[in-house]
Scaffold this motif. Sequence first.
Motif, mmCIF file in Angstrom:
data_model
loop_
_atom_site.group_PDB
_atom_site.id
_atom_site.type_symbol
_atom_site.label_atom_id
_atom_site.label_comp_id
_atom_site.label_asym_id
_atom_site.label_seq_id
_atom_site.Cartn_x
_atom_site.Cartn_y
_atom_site.Cartn_z
ATOM 1 N N ASP A 168 0.807 -1.214 0.000
ATOM 2 C CA ASP A 168 0.000 0.000 0.000
ATOM 3 C C ASP A 168 0.849 1.277 0.000
ATOM 4 O O ASP A 168 0.533 2.248 0.682
ATOM 5 N N ILE A 169 1.948 1.242 -0.760
ATOM 6 C CA ILE A 169 2.804 2.424 -0.909
ATOM 7 C C ILE A 169 2.457 3.109 -2.225
ATOM 8 O O ILE A 169 2.490 2.488 -3.291
ATOM 9 N N ASN A 170 2.109 4.406 -2.150
ATOM 10 C CA ASN A 170 1.693 5.126 -3.339
ATOM 11 C C ASN A 170 2.893 5.527 -4.191
ATOM 12 O O ASN A 170 3.846 6.139 -3.699
ATOM 13 N N ASN A 171 2.886 5.159 -5.481
ATOM 14 C CA ASN A 171 3.956 5.503 -6.419
ATOM 15 C C ASN A 171 5.346 5.187 -5.833
ATOM 16 O O ASN A 171 6.189 6.083 -5.676
ATOM 17 N N PRO A 172 5.603 3.935 -5.482
ATOM 18 C CA PRO A 172 6.848 3.552 -4.787
ATOM 19 C C PRO A 172 8.108 3.946 -5.550
ATOM 20 O O PRO A 172 8.178 3.828 -6.766
ATOM 21 N N LYS A 173 9.099 4.432 -4.781
ATOM 22 C CA LYS A 173 10.401 4.819 -5.333
ATOM 23 C C LYS A 173 11.241 3.565 -5.536
ATOM 24 O O LYS A 173 11.461 2.806 -4.604
ATOM 25 N N VAL A 174 11.726 3.369 -6.772
ATOM 26 C CA VAL A 174 12.517 2.180 -7.108
ATOM 27 C C VAL A 174 13.991 2.557 -7.231
ATOM 28 O O VAL A 174 14.362 3.360 -8.082
ATOM 29 N N GLY A 175 14.827 1.992 -6.367
ATOM 30 C CA GLY A 175 16.263 2.269 -6.397
ATOM 31 C C GLY A 175 17.042 1.085 -6.942
ATOM 32 O O GLY A 175 16.721 -0.064 -6.644
ATOM 33 N N ILE A 213 20.895 2.260 2.078
ATOM 34 C CA ILE A 213 19.758 1.339 2.180
ATOM 35 C C ILE A 213 19.023 1.446 3.519
ATOM 36 O O ILE A 213 17.801 1.592 3.541
ATOM 37 N N PRO A 214 19.763 1.417 4.668
ATOM 38 C CA PRO A 214 19.049 1.410 5.956
ATOM 39 C C PRO A 214 18.224 2.670 6.222
ATOM 40 O O PRO A 214 17.320 2.652 7.048
ATOM 41 N N LYS A 215 18.503 3.760 5.517
ATOM 42 C CA LYS A 215 17.753 5.001 5.746
ATOM 43 C C LYS A 215 16.339 4.905 5.187
ATOM 44 O O LYS A 215 15.466 5.695 5.553
ATOM 45 N N GLY A 216 16.105 3.969 4.274
ATOM 46 C CA GLY A 216 14.750 3.771 3.753
ATOM 47 C C GLY A 216 14.334 4.801 2.712
ATOM 48 O O GLY A 216 13.155 5.090 2.566
ATOM 49 N N GLU A 217 15.315 5.343 1.986
ATOM 50 C CA GLU A 217 15.045 6.359 0.963
ATOM 51 C C GLU A 217 14.176 5.793 -0.161
ATOM 52 O O GLU A 217 13.332 6.493 -0.706
ATOM 53 N N CYS A 218 14.383 4.507 -0.501
ATOM 54 C CA CYS A 218 13.628 3.873 -1.588
ATOM 55 C C CYS A 218 12.696 2.792 -1.049
ATOM 56 O O CYS A 218 12.980 2.158 -0.038
ATOM 57 N N ASP A 219 11.568 2.594 -1.751
ATOM 58 C CA ASP A 219 10.586 1.584 -1.335
ATOM 59 C C ASP A 219 10.903 0.218 -1.919
ATOM 60 O O ASP A 219 10.606 -0.814 -1.325
ATOM 61 N N VAL A 220 11.505 0.210 -3.113
ATOM 62 C CA VAL A 220 11.862 -1.038 -3.788
ATOM 63 C C VAL A 220 13.354 -1.020 -4.086
ATOM 64 O O VAL A 220 13.869 -0.058 -4.662
ATOM 65 N N LEU A 221 14.053 -2.066 -3.635
ATOM 66 C CA LEU A 221 15.500 -2.163 -3.814
ATOM 67 C C LEU A 221 15.793 -3.251 -4.836
ATOM 68 O O LEU A 221 15.575 -4.425 -4.574
ATOM 69 N N VAL A 222 16.265 -2.849 -6.028
ATOM 70 C CA VAL A 222 16.475 -3.789 -7.122
ATOM 71 C C VAL A 222 17.947 -4.193 -7.227
ATOM 72 O O VAL A 222 18.833 -3.326 -7.245
ATOM 73 N N CYS A 223 18.198 -5.507 -7.265
ATOM 74 C CA CYS A 223 19.556 -6.019 -7.425
ATOM 75 C C CYS A 223 19.501 -7.481 -7.851
ATOM 76 O O CYS A 223 18.437 -8.091 -7.817
ATOM 77 N N ASP A 224 20.666 -8.035 -8.236
ATOM 78 C CA ASP A 224 20.684 -9.455 -8.563
ATOM 79 C C ASP A 224 20.597 -10.263 -7.270
ATOM 80 O O ASP A 224 20.816 -9.739 -6.175
ATOM 81 N N GLY A 225 20.288 -11.558 -7.404
ATOM 82 C CA GLY A 225 20.021 -12.384 -6.236
ATOM 83 C C GLY A 225 21.222 -12.623 -5.340
ATOM 84 O O GLY A 225 21.055 -12.837 -4.133
ATOM 85 N N PHE A 226 22.422 -12.567 -5.895
ATOM 86 C CA PHE A 226 23.608 -12.779 -5.063
ATOM 87 C C PHE A 226 23.813 -11.574 -4.145
ATOM 88 O O PHE A 226 24.005 -11.722 -2.938
ATOM 89 N N VAL A 227 23.697 -10.387 -4.737
ATOM 90 C CA VAL A 227 23.865 -9.156 -3.955
ATOM 91 C C VAL A 227 22.715 -9.006 -2.951
ATOM 92 O O VAL A 227 22.933 -8.682 -1.785
ATOM 93 N N GLY A 228 21.490 -9.310 -3.402
ATOM 94 C CA GLY A 228 20.334 -9.193 -2.508
ATOM 95 C C GLY A 228 20.431 -10.125 -1.315
ATOM 96 O O GLY A 228 20.144 -9.742 -0.179
ATOM 97 N N ASN A 229 20.884 -11.351 -1.573
ATOM 98 C CA ASN A 229 21.028 -12.308 -0.485
ATOM 99 C C ASN A 229 22.143 -11.869 0.458
ATOM 100 O O ASN A 229 22.034 -12.019 1.685
#
Lengths: 334, 334
Positions: A168-175, A213-229
């Motif tokens: 329920d985030i309006n127009n989420p920011k994608v980083g 990342i920890p500051k929560g500037e973006c709603d969606v954090l996009v990365c490959d699965g190795f980096v994300g994990n």
Amino acid sequence: MKIAIDAMGGDRGTEVTVKGSVDAVNELGVNVVLVGKEEIIKKELSKYKFDKSKVEILNANEIINTDEKPVAAIRRKKDSSMVKALKLVKDKEADAIVSAGSTGALLSGGLFVVGRIKGIDRPALSPVYPTEKGVSLLIDAGANVDCKPKNLQQFAIMGSIYAEKVLDINNPKVGLINIGDEESKGNELTKESFKLLKETKVNFYGNLEVREIPKGECDVLVCDGFVGNTILKLTEGLASSIFSALKNEFMKNIKTKFGALLLKSGLKNFKKRMDYSEYGGALLLGVKGGVIKAHGSSDEKAFKNAIRQAKIFSENNVVEIIQNEIIKMEGDNG
Amino acid sequence: MKIAIDAMGGDRGTEVTVKGSVDAVNELGVNVVLVGKEEIIKKELSKYKFDKSKVEILNANEIINTDEKPVAAIRRKKDSSMVKALKLVKDKEADAIVSAGSTGALLSGGLFVVGRIKGIDRPALSPVYPTEKGVSLLIDAGANVDCKPKNLQQFAIMGSIYAEKVLDINNPKVGLINIGDEESKGNELTKESFKLLKETKVNFYGNLEVREIPKGECDVLVCDGFVGNTILKLTEGLASSIFSALKNEFMKNIKTKFGALLLKSGLKNFKKRMDYSEYGGALLLGVKGGVIKAHGSSDEKAFKNAIRQAKIFSENNVVEIIQNEIIKMEGDNG
């Protein structure tokens, strides 16, 4: 609303999966199908009180282990708790599956048993990540360890939809997760993905430096699965390491013990905010049904919260919405 | 012992680089050559007391910015503070260079001005990483964002030597950073690197799951530069985020403020252990001289500690030792 449970998955086995499921039945009013070794499940169930009409058992004699080759395991072990639970979703006998078992196997099962949403090349694992402002959605958190820019573009689209429709985030920011904020920074994957994301119909923030990342500037954090994990697991490891270090400082002497006592509730709030188990599991976005990966080391609370996510995901028809949006966006893009 | 200082590099400019250098001269007894805009450096120096015979100034009119293409910047800006400082190392007029400027430019400069050690394909950035047991060496932390297995093998060899000879760790444990501990886990790079590292004459621990990094199980943490930089920057970001969250809890009311007061020294110890600036800069291992990257946002303390590292690195002839070990190992391997 019926959720299929891979009762045999997870580091802590049926003790956690059955208790978590019973709590979900009692607190969330969902129906569950516990899939796994019947006698073990019955023995666990006998410990608890619950509405018998809301709990089914589907016997499965095999178990898929985390060290098995995922694709082979899914293809070979037709009588495993995970495959049988996935089949229930494919056959629409269950709205979603929750498993704390092998991530790789669950991904393969999502692909080969439940099936991809038309237009999605690589489904992605997408847990929520606690930040100073609340939570961000991390995608991909480990389903695809080797990615192409096109994959990251689809992660951005799916993550954006999920954040908007379910969180329920309006127009989420994608980083785009990167090691610098300038467009010229990063590896081959992030540089190419940046160009693609600029052309994509999401609210693209640009590169998000890992440090932010920890500051929560973006709603969606996009990365490959190795980096994300890596991001997810390092956060868990650091949190537990920091808590034990603080505990040592606080237990040093009478003075510090008294100080810690005065701060008890504050420290509790803080620990709760950092605790992934508060946030349940990770969704496998991009397949034709609700596939939720609970953390391998989940306790019953984490497992129950994963079932809650399965419920919300299904209630909000996210699969259908992603399908429509992808078709529309792919259409727009050419 | 003479250290060349890129006085114009870093987010906070000469205020930090000159003060950090003066402190190093006064506390560590090193000689420094401050390279950059003479009048600005002189103006900064005029604020402090120090032994004039230990401080030289080398004028340079250009500055390399972090958003410039590294290779082009190094080739074009011959009159920049970074290139001129690197030249001093190449010409053996200085034992090492310390710069808080562009990481990419410093790497290119290390390669094209100072030059690689024979047998090393890709020099790597290698900072120390604070853990529960002390520190681990992280290699590569951002110099090579796209790596081949052979590169990771050489990182393991260089890191192992550095940990043994400079950090004085006996038979250092070398861990391959991965998203799982089983040999079958990871991406193409880690799977191939695992095979190579098994054959390499280092004390190979195997895969080290990211979650385990803070425990300090391994002395040397091997990964590609994108992942290494992600680990480093996320740790910084989380630490500062956690401290501000704790502060908020502690400042809530009289009771918590009093509790925090009783814990003050403990919290201070703890924060100090987590503070990267305590540990100085990152070494560029694999080039024919001491090339030390101070953190871009270094304060004077961090910058001074980077100069200390340059001193220790040079005193211990690490370049020579790496060269000999690589020649020997490459000889053994083929």
